[in-house]
Design an enzyme around this catalytic site. Sequence first.
Site, mmCIF file in Angstrom:
data_model
loop_
_atom_site.group_PDB
_atom_site.id
_atom_site.type_symbol
_atom_site.label_atom_id
_atom_site.label_comp_id
_atom_site.label_asym_id
_atom_site.label_seq_id
_atom_site.Cartn_x
_atom_site.Cartn_y
_atom_site.Cartn_z
ATOM 1 N N ASN A 96 16.284 -24.336 46.820
ATOM 2 C CA ASN A 96 16.794 -24.062 48.162
ATOM 3 C C ASN A 96 16.549 -22.626 48.619
ATOM 4 O O ASN A 96 16.937 -22.253 49.720
ATOM 5 C CB ASN A 96 18.303 -24.360 48.230
ATOM 6 C CG ASN A 96 19.135 -23.443 47.348
ATOM 7 O OD1 ASN A 96 18.614 -22.607 46.619
ATOM 8 N ND2 ASN A 96 20.441 -23.606 47.406
ATOM 9 N N LYS A 97 15.898 -21.810 47.780
ATOM 10 C CA LYS A 97 15.738 -20.399 48.116
ATOM 11 C C LYS A 97 14.536 -20.182 49.031
ATOM 12 O O LYS A 97 13.767 -21.093 49.336
ATOM 13 C CB LYS A 97 15.596 -19.572 46.832
ATOM 14 C CG LYS A 97 16.838 -19.584 45.968
ATOM 15 C CD LYS A 97 18.043 -19.054 46.705
ATOM 16 C CE LYS A 97 19.270 -18.884 45.823
ATOM 17 N NZ LYS A 97 19.838 -20.134 45.339
ATOM 18 N N ILE A 98 14.351 -18.932 49.451
ATOM 19 C CA ILE A 98 13.358 -18.622 50.478
ATOM 20 C C ILE A 98 11.934 -18.877 49.977
ATOM 21 O O ILE A 98 11.052 -19.279 50.730
ATOM 22 C CB ILE A 98 13.545 -17.186 50.990
ATOM 23 C CG1 ILE A 98 12.939 -17.016 52.375
ATOM 24 C CG2 ILE A 98 13.054 -16.159 49.994
ATOM 25 C CD1 ILE A 98 13.533 -15.855 53.147
ATOM 26 N N ASN A 113 15.261 -21.041 42.903
ATOM 27 C CA ASN A 113 15.771 -22.401 42.979
ATOM 28 C C ASN A 113 15.159 -23.111 44.194
ATOM 29 O O ASN A 113 14.642 -22.462 45.113
ATOM 30 C CB ASN A 113 17.305 -22.369 43.079
ATOM 31 C CG ASN A 113 17.932 -23.736 42.928
ATOM 32 O OD1 ASN A 113 17.408 -24.589 42.225
ATOM 33 N ND2 ASN A 113 19.042 -23.948 43.589
#
Length: 403
Positions: free
Chosen positions: A187-189, A185
């Site tokens: 917002n992930k790393i 997604n």
Amino acid sequence: MNRILLSVPHMSGREQRYIAEAFASNWLSTVGPNLEAFERDFETRFGLPAVAVSSGTAALHLGLRALGVSPGDAVFCSDLTFVASVNPVRYLGAQPVLIDSEPRTWNMDPRLLARALAEHAARGHLPKAVIVVHLFGQSADMDPILEACAPYGVPVLEDAAEALGALYKGRPAGTLGDAAIFSFNGNKIITTTGGGMLVSRRPEIVDKARFWATQARDPGIAYEHSELGYNYRMSNVLAGIGRAQLEVLDERVAQRRAVASRYHAALADLPGIAPMPQAPWGLHTRWLSCFLIDEAVCGCSRDGLIGSLAEAGIESRPVWKPMHLQPLYASCACYGGAVSEDLFRRGICLPSSSSLTASEQAAVVRQVRETAFSGRLSALGQRLSDRSAATVAEPQPAGRTAR
């Protein structure tokens, strides 16, 4: 200054080459060289067969179905998590059973899990699977969790959506159970803008998930379907983004950890603000930099700090609201719950993007410190005022004249 967000995508600059290749070759749908290469690169990195799908939630849905979860089954799941960890249980008509966290990691408590398994075994209703969520970039304590499940033959599905790149005793989170999912997604790393991956040490699980993810179309030229399928496959364009992002995963982990380290150093002298513990057994990616607020000592509440940061143009969030407090899952059985409730009541996530600049982080730190200082000053003033009022109101001893 622009608003400082919690966690934003961070492109490497290499993504455009793979995207351009997809457009130039006209491989734009759910097949193509990028998709095959992304899965192959992921398998090389983690040592397990992998299938790329449209989201981490889709991967979890497919993984649970492949493990045999069906209507009426029980599935144990971490209580402190995002709702997407639990929703696929309901997609399959099964019933979640929630397991509280342990304070030292914020992840599933192995002792409560063992107790829940023993009680369900005594009733003859073992869960069909256990979903262990690795929170905020830190692996759960997997050895006792796997040991608790092994005597009953209950498979473990790791929800590593927040923990790509984390390690447990030298092994990657997501490679320890029977299957695991990851999220890409925004917002992930690392990100594909939207997407997920299912991996498993059992190739048949990945093969079946790949089949279901493309509408379960049977072999042959006819559009024939003997099983229920889904439109869950990742596109070749998004897989191109994923290829470039995977190439810089280690760099992104290092950057997130550096952000967390700077917060720890800058806030270490503030009373009542404690960072999320880092377990001794592995690498915490610090996907999000999380802290606990002790209002009585800090001078402000968690919600007060979130509000103060918002007024300054800084996004922060509470840690996840436990599932047993969610209206959707309030009727589910829950083992424990007090730990996750306390973490939710006091926990805050500060801006943690790998692209967070030094000046942006300084602004966050400055606002946290000013809010805490103002709160303590206000509390001190209130105590002095209360003490003065009590002194004035104190009655004089009988027979004595005040001068």
